[in-house]
Design a protein around this motif. Sequence first.
Motif, PDB file in Angstrom:
ATOM      1  N   LYS A 191     -27.005  -8.003  81.958  1.00 43.59           N
ATOM      2  CA  LYS A 191     -28.089  -8.982  82.011  1.00 43.59           C
ATOM      3  C   LYS A 191     -29.057  -8.832  80.839  1.00 43.59           C
ATOM      4  CE  LYS A 191     -30.836  -6.131  85.184  1.00 43.59           C
ATOM      5  NZ  LYS A 191     -31.421  -6.050  86.553  1.00 43.59           N
ATOM      6  N   GLU A 192     -29.074  -7.624  80.233  1.00 44.90           N
ATOM      7  CA  GLU A 192     -29.982  -7.397  79.097  1.00 44.90           C
ATOM      8  C   GLU A 192     -29.636  -8.278  77.896  1.00 44.90           C
ATOM      9  OE1 GLU A 192     -28.232  -5.166  80.683  1.00 44.90           O
ATOM     10  OE2 GLU A 192     -29.442  -3.423  81.251  1.00 44.90           O
ATOM     11  N   ALA A 193     -28.441  -8.863  77.916  1.00 46.76           N
ATOM     12  CA  ALA A 193     -27.990  -9.648  76.754  1.00 46.76           C
ATOM     13  C   ALA A 193     -28.598 -11.043  76.716  1.00 46.76           C
ATOM     14  CB  ALA A 193     -26.460  -9.759  76.772  1.00 46.76           C
ATOM     15  N   PHE A 194     -29.429 -11.401  77.728  1.00 44.29           N
ATOM     16  CA  PHE A 194     -29.897 -12.782  77.820  1.00 44.29           C
ATOM     17  C   PHE A 194     -31.412 -12.860  77.989  1.00 44.29           C
ATOM     18  CE2 PHE A 194     -25.624 -12.518  79.609  1.00 44.29           C
ATOM     19  CZ  PHE A 194     -24.955 -13.437  78.807  1.00 44.29           C
ATOM     20  N   GLY A 195     -32.023 -13.730  77.191  1.00 42.12           N
ATOM     21  CA  GLY A 195     -33.415 -14.116  77.383  1.00 42.12           C
ATOM     22  C   GLY A 195     -33.476 -15.611  77.645  1.00 42.12           C
ATOM     23  N   PHE A 196     -34.297 -16.010  78.609  1.00 37.42           N
ATOM     24  CA  PHE A 196     -34.448 -17.433  78.973  1.00 37.42           C
ATOM     25  C   PHE A 196     -35.945 -17.713  79.008  1.00 37.42           C
ATOM     26  CE2 PHE A 196     -35.161 -20.539  82.442  1.00 37.42           C
ATOM     27  CZ  PHE A 196     -34.419 -21.611  81.978  1.00 37.42           C
ATOM     28  N   TYR A 197     -36.412 -18.516  78.036  1.00 41.18           N
ATOM     29  CA  TYR A 197     -37.847 -18.676  77.838  1.00 41.18           C
ATOM     30  C   TYR A 197     -38.250 -20.156  77.808  1.00 41.18           C
ATOM     31  CZ  TYR A 197     -37.418 -13.830  76.282  1.00 41.18           C
ATOM     32  OH  TYR A 197     -37.144 -12.489  76.206  1.00 41.18           O
ATOM     33  N   PRO A 198     -38.537 -20.780  78.956  1.00 43.60           N
ATOM     34  CA  PRO A 198     -39.203 -22.085  78.891  1.00 43.60           C
ATOM     35  C   PRO A 198     -40.525 -21.877  78.152  1.00 43.60           C
ATOM     36  CG  PRO A 198     -38.465 -21.582  81.132  1.00 43.60           C
ATOM     37  CD  PRO A 198     -38.328 -20.318  80.325  1.00 43.60           C
ATOM     38  N   THR A 216     -32.483  -4.594  70.037  1.00 40.23           N
ATOM     39  CA  THR A 216     -31.434  -3.586  69.799  1.00 40.23           C
ATOM     40  C   THR A 216     -30.933  -3.003  71.121  1.00 40.23           C
ATOM     41  OG1 THR A 216     -33.179  -1.953  69.436  1.00 40.23           O
ATOM     42  CG2 THR A 216     -32.185  -2.947  67.484  1.00 40.23           C
ATOM     43  N   GLU A 217     -31.824  -2.918  72.147  1.00 42.45           N
ATOM     44  CA  GLU A 217     -31.372  -2.472  73.477  1.00 42.45           C
ATOM     45  C   GLU A 217     -30.355  -3.468  74.047  1.00 42.45           C
ATOM     46  OE1 GLU A 217     -34.491  -1.730  76.292  1.00 42.45           O
ATOM     47  OE2 GLU A 217     -35.877  -1.134  74.704  1.00 42.45           O
ATOM     48  N   ALA A 218     -30.674  -4.756  73.882  1.00 34.65           N
ATOM     49  CA  ALA A 218     -29.764  -5.788  74.389  1.00 34.65           C
ATOM     50  C   ALA A 218     -28.415  -5.716  73.685  1.00 34.65           C
ATOM     51  CB  ALA A 218     -30.398  -7.162  74.183  1.00 34.65           C
ATOM     52  N   LYS A 219     -28.462  -5.488  72.363  1.00 31.81           N
ATOM     53  CA  LYS A 219     -27.190  -5.413  71.624  1.00 31.81           C
ATOM     54  C   LYS A 219     -26.405  -4.174  72.033  1.00 31.81           C
ATOM     55  CE  LYS A 219     -24.933  -5.785  67.218  1.00 31.81           C
ATOM     56  NZ  LYS A 219     -23.702  -5.975  67.982  1.00 31.81           N
ATOM     57  N   ALA A 220     -27.111  -3.065  72.266  1.00 32.65           N
ATOM     58  CA  ALA A 220     -26.415  -1.838  72.679  1.00 32.65           C
ATOM     59  C   ALA A 220     -25.674  -2.048  74.001  1.00 32.65           C
ATOM     60  CB  ALA A 220     -27.424  -0.696  72.808  1.00 32.65           C
ATOM     61  N   ALA A 221     -26.259  -2.834  74.895  1.00 28.62           N
ATOM     62  CA  ALA A 221     -25.600  -3.110  76.180  1.00 28.62           C
ATOM     63  C   ALA A 221     -24.290  -3.863  75.969  1.00 28.62           C
ATOM     64  CB  ALA A 221     -26.546  -3.899  77.084  1.00 28.62           C
ATOM     65  N   LEU A 222     -24.275  -4.800  75.009  1.00 33.42           N
ATOM     66  CA  LEU A 222     -23.031  -5.519  74.703  1.00 33.42           C
ATOM     67  C   LEU A 222     -22.057  -4.637  73.935  1.00 33.42           C
ATOM     68  CD1 LEU A 222     -24.475  -9.009  73.669  1.00 33.42           C
ATOM     69  CD2 LEU A 222     -23.009  -8.549  75.649  1.00 33.42           C
ATOM     70  N   ASP A 223     -22.578  -3.799  73.025  1.00 34.51           N
ATOM     71  CA  ASP A 223     -21.708  -2.937  72.215  1.00 34.51           C
ATOM     72  C   ASP A 223     -20.922  -1.945  73.080  1.00 34.51           C
ATOM     73  OD1 ASP A 223     -22.378  -4.125  69.844  1.00 34.51           O
ATOM     74  OD2 ASP A 223     -23.951  -2.678  69.337  1.00 34.51           O
ATOM     75  N   ALA A 224     -21.447  -1.641  74.259  1.00 37.23           N
ATOM     76  CA  ALA A 224     -20.787  -0.658  75.125  1.00 37.23           C
ATOM     77  C   ALA A 224     -19.528  -1.204  75.798  1.00 37.23           C
ATOM     78  CB  ALA A 224     -21.779  -0.175  76.189  1.00 37.23           C
ATOM     79  N   ILE A 225     -19.305  -2.508  75.659  1.00 42.38           N
ATOM     80  CA  ILE A 225     -18.166  -3.152  76.341  1.00 42.38           C
ATOM     81  C   ILE A 225     -17.205  -3.699  75.297  1.00 42.38           C
ATOM     82  CG2 ILE A 225     -17.507  -4.978  77.973  1.00 42.38           C
ATOM     83  CD1 ILE A 225     -20.408  -4.856  79.017  1.00 42.38           C
ATOM     84  N   PRO A 277     -38.485 -18.786  86.967  1.00 39.22           N
ATOM     85  CA  PRO A 277     -39.222 -17.841  86.129  1.00 39.22           C
ATOM     86  C   PRO A 277     -38.533 -17.612  84.788  1.00 39.22           C
ATOM     87  CG  PRO A 277     -38.720 -16.921  88.305  1.00 39.22           C
ATOM     88  CD  PRO A 277     -37.886 -18.141  88.120  1.00 39.22           C
ATOM     89  N   ILE A 278     -39.234 -16.889  83.942  1.00 32.50           N
ATOM     90  CA  ILE A 278     -38.682 -16.452  82.659  1.00 32.50           C
ATOM     91  C   ILE A 278     -37.670 -15.343  82.937  1.00 32.50           C
ATOM     92  CG2 ILE A 278     -39.347 -15.353  80.467  1.00 32.50           C
ATOM     93  CD1 ILE A 278     -42.240 -16.481  81.130  1.00 32.50           C
ATOM     94  N   LEU A 279     -36.661 -15.240  82.083  1.00 33.24           N
ATOM     95  CA  LEU A 279     -35.760 -14.079  82.109  1.00 33.24           C
ATOM     96  C   LEU A 279     -36.012 -13.262  80.850  1.00 33.24           C
ATOM     97  CD1 LEU A 279     -32.202 -15.261  83.277  1.00 33.24           C
ATOM     98  CD2 LEU A 279     -33.855 -13.876  84.532  1.00 33.24           C
ATOM     99  N   ARG A 280     -36.542 -12.053  81.027  1.00 34.74           N
ATOM    100  CA  ARG A 280     -36.850 -11.177  79.888  1.00 34.74           C
ATOM    101  C   ARG A 280     -35.791 -10.081  79.827  1.00 34.74           C
ATOM    102  NH1 ARG A 280     -43.041  -9.497  80.155  1.00 34.74           N
ATOM    103  NH2 ARG A 280     -42.529  -8.927  77.977  1.00 34.74           N
ATOM    104  N   LEU A 281     -34.807 -10.258  78.963  1.00 34.48           N
ATOM    105  CA  LEU A 281     -33.654  -9.365  78.914  1.00 34.48           C
ATOM    106  C   LEU A 281     -33.085  -9.194  80.333  1.00 34.48           C
ATOM    107  CD1 LEU A 281     -35.235  -8.784  76.187  1.00 34.48           C
ATOM    108  CD2 LEU A 281     -34.102  -6.565  76.244  1.00 34.48           C
ATOM    109  N   GLY A 282     -32.926 -10.309  80.991  1.00 38.89           N
ATOM    110  CA  GLY A 282     -32.306 -10.352  82.301  1.00 38.89           C
ATOM    111  C   GLY A 282     -33.238 -10.122  83.467  1.00 38.89           C
ATOM    112  N   GLN A 283     -34.469  -9.664  83.219  1.00 41.21           N
ATOM    113  CA  GLN A 283     -35.424  -9.400  84.307  1.00 41.21           C
ATOM    114  C   GLN A 283     -36.319 -10.631  84.504  1.00 41.21           C
ATOM    115  OE1 GLN A 283     -35.562  -6.791  86.247  1.00 41.21           O
ATOM    116  NE2 GLN A 283     -34.174  -5.383  85.201  1.00 41.21           N
ATOM    117  N   THR A 284     -36.487 -11.046  85.772  1.00 37.63           N
ATOM    118  CA  THR A 284     -37.341 -12.201  86.034  1.00 37.63           C
ATOM    119  C   THR A 284     -38.806 -11.837  85.820  1.00 37.63           C
ATOM    120  OG1 THR A 284     -37.483 -11.680  88.396  1.00 37.63           O
ATOM    121  CG2 THR A 284     -35.729 -13.165  87.703  1.00 37.63           C
ATOM    122  N   TYR A 285     -39.567 -12.816  85.336  1.00 36.01           N
ATOM    123  CA  TYR A 285     -40.983 -12.602  85.049  1.00 36.01           C
ATOM    124  C   TYR A 285     -41.708 -13.916  85.329  1.00 36.01           C
ATOM    125  CZ  TYR A 285     -45.286 -11.665  82.448  1.00 36.01           C
ATOM    126  OH  TYR A 285     -46.606 -11.495  82.089  1.00 36.01           O
TER     127      TYR A 285
END
Length: 477
Positions: free
Chosen positions: A209-216, A46-55, A4-12
Amino acid sequence: MNLPILRLGQTYESCDRVELDLGDGKMAVTHTANPGLIRRDLLRATEAKAALDAIPADTLASYCEQAAELFMTADLPCGDDHQSPQQYVESLSALTRLPHSLVRMNMTKIHAAMSQVRTVINGLTRNMPLEIFDRGLASAPGSSSDLALNYFPATSSLGVSLPSNAPAVNSLWIPAPVMKIPVFLKPGREDPFTPLRIVQAMIQAGFPKEAFGFYPTTHEGGDTIVTCCGRGISFGSDATVKKYADYPSVSVHGTGRSKILIGEDMIDRWPEFLDVIVQSISANGGRSCINTSAILVPSKRDELADALAAKLAEIQPLARDDENALLCGFANTALADGIDDLISAHLKEPGAEDVTAEHRDTPRKVEAFEQTYLQPTLVSCSDPEHPLANTEFMFPYASIVEIPQSEMLANIGQTLVVSAFTEDPDFIGKLLLSPDIERLNLGAFPTNRVQWEQPHEGNLFEFLYHRRAIQGNVAVA
């Protein structure tokens, strides 16, 4: 196997799907993301970046080092299943026709990029501390002054449209999440497995996981990812370079046309260089833009060409699971037909000769082990303007041209890698100042040589971050 697709880490799961034949009755199904879905997800970058910025960036680098081991050794999520390293090798080989040995070689390169990510980033930032990604501030490395440097992110997302021919190119985007930039990835049609395995290894190691999108996705979807993210990277031919020429936010890795230049001072030593040149032409099945596609010599073209052709002709098609296999088959046989026909047509023009043909008992294109292969080919050209003199193909192909050393740099054109076999200070000085060379190896090094301390095909840090002038009391920051 369902991917499946990964939408900010969530499968779809999408209703639009593509079936890929893994052989022996096995199938992989990728779910296609449409451009509208991708645009909606980019609104949340920006949500995805905020997740990385917190670490802290130092912690992210440690995660990346741990992910390197997981990538090489662990059973990792792969859609609705888990995939072992051996299953990854077999599945990727089935889709791309890379021999198992070359898939493992690419795994080793990716592992090195992940496990040495601090070295890679040091090379890109010229040894600035990782806290530059936490605070935006650092002192000038090696400076005795208290000059402060301020860098800020130029984007909140990096979109990458990946190819299928060389899994190790994924190493180019790997530093981005450590630099706190989320990635939106379009995998190549025949290689959904490599970027997904890297992403899953990173998530398992601790990355949000929010830091990644995977889009075939389709070509239109790939354009959306590359042009709608704040920064984009794409791979392709001269046509791809032209397509994105009006997008300064897109970095295109086009045709490499990498070359070996042998200087007048070292041409008499040519027998010493045969193995290095053969490796440069044939490594990774000749599929990479850093493979040598042209050799320029000031003299002794015929002797060197004949010796090289004999060695290249020794590389024979073998089964994909043969550990000695070096040649790749073509998943798209029409592509092999087209390349073979094009070379044959150009060979009818005066000034070019297929030297390897004299050392083979079979045609360039052969069927073996239920695959189509193009066997290594060396074309000797008497004219640097011949259409076969400065081109590249997705198999071990190179031309050899005799041209005075004083005229070489004026004739190389835009070149990704030059390995210059010379110790001539004057020639080296001209090479160092040439605007046509992206990466320069001085000495008898293969063009596919990688040094992690050096930037690769552009500087990712300078692409993702900008520097601004800062004055005043930065101690309170």
